[in-house]
Scaffold this active site. Structure first.
Site, PDB file in Angstrom:
ATOM      1  N   LYS A 113      37.049  21.826  -3.923  1.00 20.72           N
ATOM      2  CA  LYS A 113      38.179  21.750  -4.859  1.00 20.72           C
ATOM      3  C   LYS A 113      39.121  20.607  -4.489  1.00 20.72           C
ATOM      4  O   LYS A 113      39.623  19.901  -5.359  1.00 20.72           O
ATOM      5  CB  LYS A 113      38.939  23.082  -4.872  1.00 20.72           C
ATOM      6  CG  LYS A 113      38.113  24.218  -5.467  1.00 20.72           C
ATOM      7  CD  LYS A 113      38.890  24.990  -6.521  1.00 20.72           C
ATOM      8  CE  LYS A 113      38.014  25.996  -7.245  1.00 20.72           C
ATOM      9  NZ  LYS A 113      37.873  27.251  -6.469  1.00 20.72           N
ATOM     10  N   LYS A 198      21.657  20.667 -14.922  1.00 23.24           N
ATOM     11  CA  LYS A 198      22.534  21.803 -15.196  1.00 23.24           C
ATOM     12  C   LYS A 198      23.235  21.667 -16.547  1.00 23.24           C
ATOM     13  O   LYS A 198      23.672  20.572 -16.905  1.00 23.24           O
ATOM     14  CB  LYS A 198      23.569  21.877 -14.078  1.00 23.24           C
ATOM     15  CG  LYS A 198      24.210  23.213 -13.966  1.00 23.24           C
ATOM     16  CD  LYS A 198      25.150  23.291 -12.777  1.00 23.24           C
ATOM     17  CE  LYS A 198      25.995  24.518 -12.979  1.00 23.24           C
ATOM     18  NZ  LYS A 198      27.242  24.596 -12.440  1.00 23.24           N
ATOM     19  N   LYS A 201      29.814  22.691 -19.709  1.00 20.17           N
ATOM     20  CA  LYS A 201      30.704  22.349 -20.803  1.00 20.17           C
ATOM     21  C   LYS A 201      31.215  20.917 -20.657  1.00 20.17           C
ATOM     22  O   LYS A 201      31.177  20.122 -21.597  1.00 20.17           O
ATOM     23  CB  LYS A 201      31.879  23.321 -20.822  1.00 20.17           C
ATOM     24  CG  LYS A 201      32.808  23.080 -21.966  1.00 20.17           C
ATOM     25  CD  LYS A 201      33.847  24.167 -22.107  1.00 20.17           C
ATOM     26  CE  LYS A 201      34.646  23.894 -23.369  1.00 20.17           C
ATOM     27  NZ  LYS A 201      35.531  24.989 -23.712  1.00 20.17           N
TER      28      LYS A 201
END
Ligand code: TRP
Length: 337
Positions: A113, A198, A201
Site C-alpha cells: 500500500k 488478471k 476494474k
C-alpha cells in the site's frame, strides 16, 4: 454449524466476472454448509479512502445489490456493516495490547500500500488488528480470503492463541476464541478481456455483472484471442486463450459438447474467431440474465436492501457484545461496571 466470515472493502461498487469466479461463486456454495457472515469493511476502506465516505455509501449499496443478485440469500447470510459495530474498535484496542509493533511493520500488505502511494498512517498499520477483531468477534471458524489476505488471517490465529493462553475463560473452562482457519480459493484467476493475467476494474479489461447484453457482446467481440492466428484457417491455440477460458468457466453442462467441438475446430483452423466469440457472448448473457433480473428486483426495493443490511448488522452486534463481555470477563476487566 460452523461459522464463516468473509468481507470486502467497499472501494468498488460493482463486481466483475473475475470476482464471481474468484469468490462470489464459492460464497454461494458455502452459504449452504456454513453459517455465513459477510462483512462490508468500510472502516478498512477508510485506511486508503479517509476523505471519501460519501463514495463509500454508494459502493456499499452496489456491493449489497451484487451479493443479492448472484444468489447470496439473506435467510442464510448475515450481512454486516463494519462501521456500525463499535465493538470492533473496542476489541481491536484489546488486540493491539497483545500485538508486537514489529509484526505490524513487517506485514507485506503494508509495504504494498505504501508503494502504491498510500499515506503512512497509524490506521494503515492497524489494518490487521482491525481485521482480527472482525474475525474474532463472531468467533468465526473459517475465513475464505484471497492469497493476499492470508497473512492477516495468520496474524488473527496468533492473537487468538495468545489470548486463549493468557486469559483462560473464567467460567466454562473453555477457551474464549476458536482458532480461525483461512480458506484460500484454489481457482485460477480469470484473465482480462485483453489477455492480461488478471481481470480488474482499473485495468479496463473487465466484464461486469451489471453490463447490459449489448455491452457484453461488444466486449466479447473485442476480446484478445490468439495473436498467432491471422486467418480463420490458421490452426489456433486454445490453451491460455481467454475466449476458451471463459467458455470453460461459464458454459453450462449443456454447452460442453459445443465447446469441445469448437476447441477441436479451432485447433485445426476450421472455425473463425467471430463465430466462437458470438457463441461466448451468448453463453455469458445466459449466465448473466438471471443475475440481472434479480438485481432489478432488488433495485426496485431499496428499503428492503437497507433492511437486510440493518438486520444483519444488528444480529452481528448481538454476537459481538456477547463475545466482548466474555473477553472482558476472561481478562478480569469486568470490574465495577
Ligand atoms: N481485508 C479484506 C480485503 O481487503 C476485507 C476484510 C476486512 C475481511 N475484514 C475482513 C476479509 C475479515 C475477511 C475477514 O479483502
Amino acid at each position: 454449524m460452523k461459522r464463516i466470515l468473509t468481507g470486502d472493502r467497499p472501494t468498488l461498487n460493482s463486481f466483475h466476472l473475475g470476482n464471481y469466479i474468484g469468490s462470489l461463486k464459492n460464497r454461494v456454495k458455502l452459504q449452504e454448509e456454513y453459517e455465513t457472515y459477510i462483512l462490508i469493511a468500510d472502516l478498512h476502506a477508510l485506511t486508503t479512502h479517509f476523505d471519501k465516505a460519501e463514495a463509500l455509501k454508494e459502493n456499499i449499496k452496489g456491493l449489497m445489490l451484487g451479493y443479492l443478485s448472484v444468489g447470496l440469500d439473506p435467510k442464510k447470510v448475515t450481512f454486516v456493516l463494519q462501521s456500525k459495530l463499535p465493538e470492533t474498535e473496542e476489541l481491536a484496542y484489546i488486540i493491539s495490547l497483545l500485538t508486537q509493533r514489529a509484526v505490524l511493520e513487517r506485514q507485506p500488505a503494508l509495504k504494498e500500500k505504501l508503494d502504491q502511494g498510500s499515506e503512512d498512517t497509524l490506521g494503515l498499520y492497524y489494518y490487521p488488528v482491525l481485521m482480527a477483531a472482525d474475525i474474532l468477534l463472531p468467533k468465526a471458524n473459517l475465513v475464505p480470503v484471497g492469497k493476499d489476505q492470508k497473512a492477516h488471517v495468520e496474524f488473527t490465529r496468533d492473537i487468538a492463541i495468545k489470548f486463549n493462553n493468557l486469559y483462560p475463560s473464567a467460567s466454562s473452562g473453555q477457551v474464549v476464541f476458536p482458532i480461525p482457519e483461512p480458506l484460500i480459493g484454489e481457482v485460477p484467476t480469470l484473465p482480462g478481456t485483453d489477455g492480461q493475467s488478471k481481470m480488474g476494474k482499473s485495468l479496463n479489461n473487465a466484464i461486469f455483472l451489471t453490463d447490459s447484453k449489448e455491452e457484453v457482446e461488444k466486449k466479447v467481440m473485442g476480446m484478445y484471442t490468439d495473436p498467432t492466428r491471422i486467418r480463420a484457417t490458421d490452426p489456433g491455440h486454445v490453451e491460455g486463450n481467454p475466449v476458451f477460458i471463459y467458455l470453460d468457466a461459464f458454459g453450462t453442462e449443456g454447452d460442453k459438447a459445443q465447446v469441445t467441438s469448437y476447441k477441436e475446430q479451432y485447433t485445426k483452423g476450421q472455425v473463425g474467431d467471430i463465430e466462437v466469440k458470438k457463441y461466448l457472448a451468448q453463453v455469458l448473457n445466459n449466465f448473466l440474465e438471471p443475475i440481472r433480473k434479480k438485481r432489478a428486483e432488488y433495485e426496485g426495493q431499496p428499503e428492503l436492501v437497507e433492511k437486510i443490511l440493518k438486520e444483519g448488522t444488528q444480529k452481528a452486534r448481538f454476537e459481538a457484545q456477547k463475545t466482548l463481555a466474555e473477553v472482558k470477563k476472561a481478562m478480569k476487566l469486568d470490574y465495577f461496571m
